[in-house]
Design a protein around this motif. Structure first.
Motif, PDB file in Angstrom:
ATOM      1  N   TYR A 135       0.831  -1.202   0.000  1.00 11.09           N
ATOM      2  CA  TYR A 135       0.000   0.000   0.000  1.00 11.09           C
ATOM      3  C   TYR A 135       0.865   1.251   0.000  1.00 11.09           C
ATOM      4  N   VAL A 136       2.003   1.198   0.674  1.00 11.46           N
ATOM      5  CA  VAL A 136       2.938   2.323   0.654  1.00 11.46           C
ATOM      6  C   VAL A 136       3.463   2.537  -0.769  1.00 11.46           C
ATOM      7  N   ALA A 137       3.830   1.436  -1.447  1.00 10.31           N
ATOM      8  CA  ALA A 137       4.344   1.534  -2.813  1.00 10.31           C
ATOM      9  C   ALA A 137       3.284   2.085  -3.764  1.00 10.31           C
ATOM     10  N   THR A 138       2.043   1.662  -3.595  1.00  8.13           N
ATOM     11  CA  THR A 138       0.957   2.144  -4.452  1.00  8.13           C
ATOM     12  C   THR A 138       0.770   3.645  -4.306  1.00  8.13           C
ATOM     13  N   LEU A 139       0.774   4.127  -3.061  1.00 12.32           N
ATOM     14  CA  LEU A 139       0.619   5.563  -2.814  1.00 12.32           C
ATOM     15  C   LEU A 139       1.830   6.339  -3.317  1.00 12.32           C
ATOM     16  N   LEU A 140       3.023   5.748  -3.188  1.00 11.22           N
ATOM     17  CA  LEU A 140       4.227   6.411  -3.676  1.00 11.22           C
ATOM     18  C   LEU A 140       4.180   6.573  -5.191  1.00 11.22           C
ATOM     19  N   LEU A 141       3.729   5.547  -5.896  1.00 10.85           N
ATOM     20  CA  LEU A 141       3.597   5.642  -7.345  1.00 10.85           C
ATOM     21  C   LEU A 141       2.625   6.755  -7.732  1.00 10.85           C
ATOM     22  N   SER A 142       1.483   6.813  -7.053  1.00  9.58           N
ATOM     23  CA  SER A 142       0.488   7.856  -7.351  1.00  9.58           C
ATOM     24  C   SER A 142       1.056   9.244  -7.095  1.00  9.58           C
ATOM     25  N   ALA A 143       1.814   9.385  -5.997  1.00  9.61           N
ATOM     26  CA  ALA A 143       2.402  10.688  -5.677  1.00  9.61           C
ATOM     27  C   ALA A 143       3.435  11.104  -6.716  1.00  9.61           C
ATOM     28  N   MET A 144       4.246  10.155  -7.187  1.00  6.79           N
ATOM     29  CA  MET A 144       5.306  10.490  -8.134  1.00  6.79           C
ATOM     30  C   MET A 144       4.756  10.862  -9.508  1.00  6.79           C
ATOM     31  N   VAL A 145       3.729  10.126  -9.976  1.00 12.08           N
ATOM     32  CA  VAL A 145       3.187  10.453 -11.306  1.00 12.08           C
ATOM     33  C   VAL A 145       2.260  11.662 -11.246  1.00 12.08           C
ATOM     34  N   SER A 146       1.908  12.077 -10.044  1.00 13.77           N
ATOM     35  CA  SER A 146       1.122  13.302  -9.890  1.00 13.77           C
ATOM     36  C   SER A 146       2.026  14.507  -9.617  1.00 13.77           C
ATOM     37  N   GLY A 147       3.314  14.231  -9.347  1.00 17.00           N
ATOM     38  CA  GLY A 147       4.238  15.298  -8.998  1.00 17.00           C
ATOM     39  C   GLY A 147       5.484  15.300  -9.860  1.00 17.00           C
ATOM     40  N   PRO A 148       6.623  14.846  -9.310  1.00 16.59           N
ATOM     41  CA  PRO A 148       7.912  14.975 -10.024  1.00 16.59           C
ATOM     42  C   PRO A 148       7.969  14.283 -11.376  1.00 16.59           C
ATOM     43  N   LEU A 149       7.286  13.177 -11.550  1.00 21.29           N
ATOM     44  CA  LEU A 149       7.375  12.429 -12.809  1.00 21.29           C
ATOM     45  C   LEU A 149       6.185  12.669 -13.741  1.00 21.29           C
ATOM     46  N   ARG A 150       5.361  13.638 -13.424  1.00 16.22           N
ATOM     47  CA  ARG A 150       4.173  13.894 -14.255  1.00 16.22           C
ATOM     48  C   ARG A 150       4.582  14.478 -15.605  1.00 16.22           C
TER      49      ARG A 150
END
Length: 355
Positions: A154-169
């Protein structure tokens, strides 16, 4: 009442026939489930298990689906045989896709044959590092690796969502939570024109062969088998359990991370929040269906991929709910474990004793 009684010797026939019997029982129980849903059970089983084999595109998609399942399940099997239970391969799959994909995005627009191997290395190291968290906690504090690895999903899932919504968008993506599409040097080469069959399938085959040799011929394989069957004897033989725990979790994490990178750089082509497809959890079924043997896992991965493709077809052609397909796939693990129990125990009727 019925009781389970240990057999004097495990049934050799049931041990060998477990995957086939489990598959037959799943078909029967699945047919009953589909009948309750008002569908023709024979037609549903035909669409799931047989129709994809006679369609060229579906056959190629079976290979695409099987590659990540085989990669992850092979790594999990090495730990399972040692009694080390990595249930969080889905999280390691996500982190591998994230770290490997981030390397591809960092060199966006750069051409070179070195880029894809670098991404694969980053994906494997990312998955390995994520698996080291439950490994270190187990070694240092005797934490339960099942719970720790599972919660990290669940931590990894949230981290992926945060990254593609932020630095990697994607800066040109109209604020959609997704990365850029990987450019040509950062995507897996296609092996068959007109399909999505990619180079990762050959890597999965190579991993199966390497794992088989390690388990059958290498000292590490002997230590894994010995520790799984008799931990105390393994310690007396000089096996250092903390090193074995870290090794098994690290290998399974690395292969799951590699599978994640292959999925991102292959069929998906970018990082998106929907990247996790449940492969990490399904691979547990594949590992046990393959009897924790790399060659068996290869066949089991193809069978499970067949249910994926056939299940998707059944959803569209027969209007079977996606949840019913997931239950159908879960039945396979249930019957596999049930037949496994019956190979060691037998059912016996015991009358009630008088008070």
């Amino acid at each position: 009442m019925l009781i389970l009684e240990r057999r004097p010797a495990p049934s050799r026939f049931l041990q060998l026939a477990t995957p086939v019997l489990a598959l037959i029982a799943t078909m029967i129980a699945g047919g009953i489930l589909f009948a309750f849903l008002g569908k023709n059970p024979v037609e549903a089983i035909r669409v799931i298990f047989f129709d994809p084999l006679f369609d060229s595109y579906s056959r190629s998609e079976i290979l695409v689906k099987a590659a990540p399942l085989v990669l992850i399940a092979t790594g999990l099997a090495m730990g399972f045989r040692a009694g080390i239970w990595n249930i969080g391969a889905e999280g390691q799959f996500i982190i591998g896709a994230l770290t490997g994909g981030a390397v591809g995005l960092a060199f966006y627009g750069t051409d070179g044959v070195w880029l894809l191997p670098l991404m694969a290395l980053a994906g494997a190291l990312g998955g390995c590092a994520w698996a080291m968290i439950p490994a270190i906690l187990k070694i240092r504090f005797n934490a339960n690796e099942i719970l720790v690895s599972l919660m990290l999903v669940y931590v990894a899932t949230l981290l992926l969502s945060a990254m593609v919504s932020g630095p990697l968008r994607d800066p040109d993506g109209f604020n959609f939570p997704e990365s850029r599409q990987f450019h040509d040097s950062a995507t897996l080469p296609i092996l068959m024109a007109g399909t999505r069959v990619h180079m990762g399938i050959l890597v999965a085959l190579g991993v199966v062969v390497a794992a088989y040799v390690i388990l059958a011929r290498h000292l590490l394989g002997f230590q894994i088998r010995l520790y799984g069957q008799a931990p105390r004897a393994a310690r007396f033989a000089g096996v250092r359990d903390h090193i074995l725990i870290a090794t098994c979790l690290g290998i399974s994490g690395a292969l799951a991370g590699l599978a994640g990178l292959f999925e991102a750089a292959g069929p998906v082509g970018q990082l998106v929040p929907a990247l996790p497809a449940g492969y990490g959890f399904t691979a547990i079924i594949v590992a046990f269906l393959g009897r924790l043997n790399p060659l068996g896992i290869l066949l089991a991965g193809l069978v499970m991929a067949l249910t994926y493709i056939g299940g998707e077809t059944a959803q569209f052609s027969l209007q079977i709910p996606a949840a019913a397909i997931s239950v159908f796939q879960g039945m396979l693990l249930f019957f596999l474990l049930a037949v496994d129990v019956l190979s060691t125990y037998r059912l016996r009727w015991q009358g009630r004793r008088a008070a």
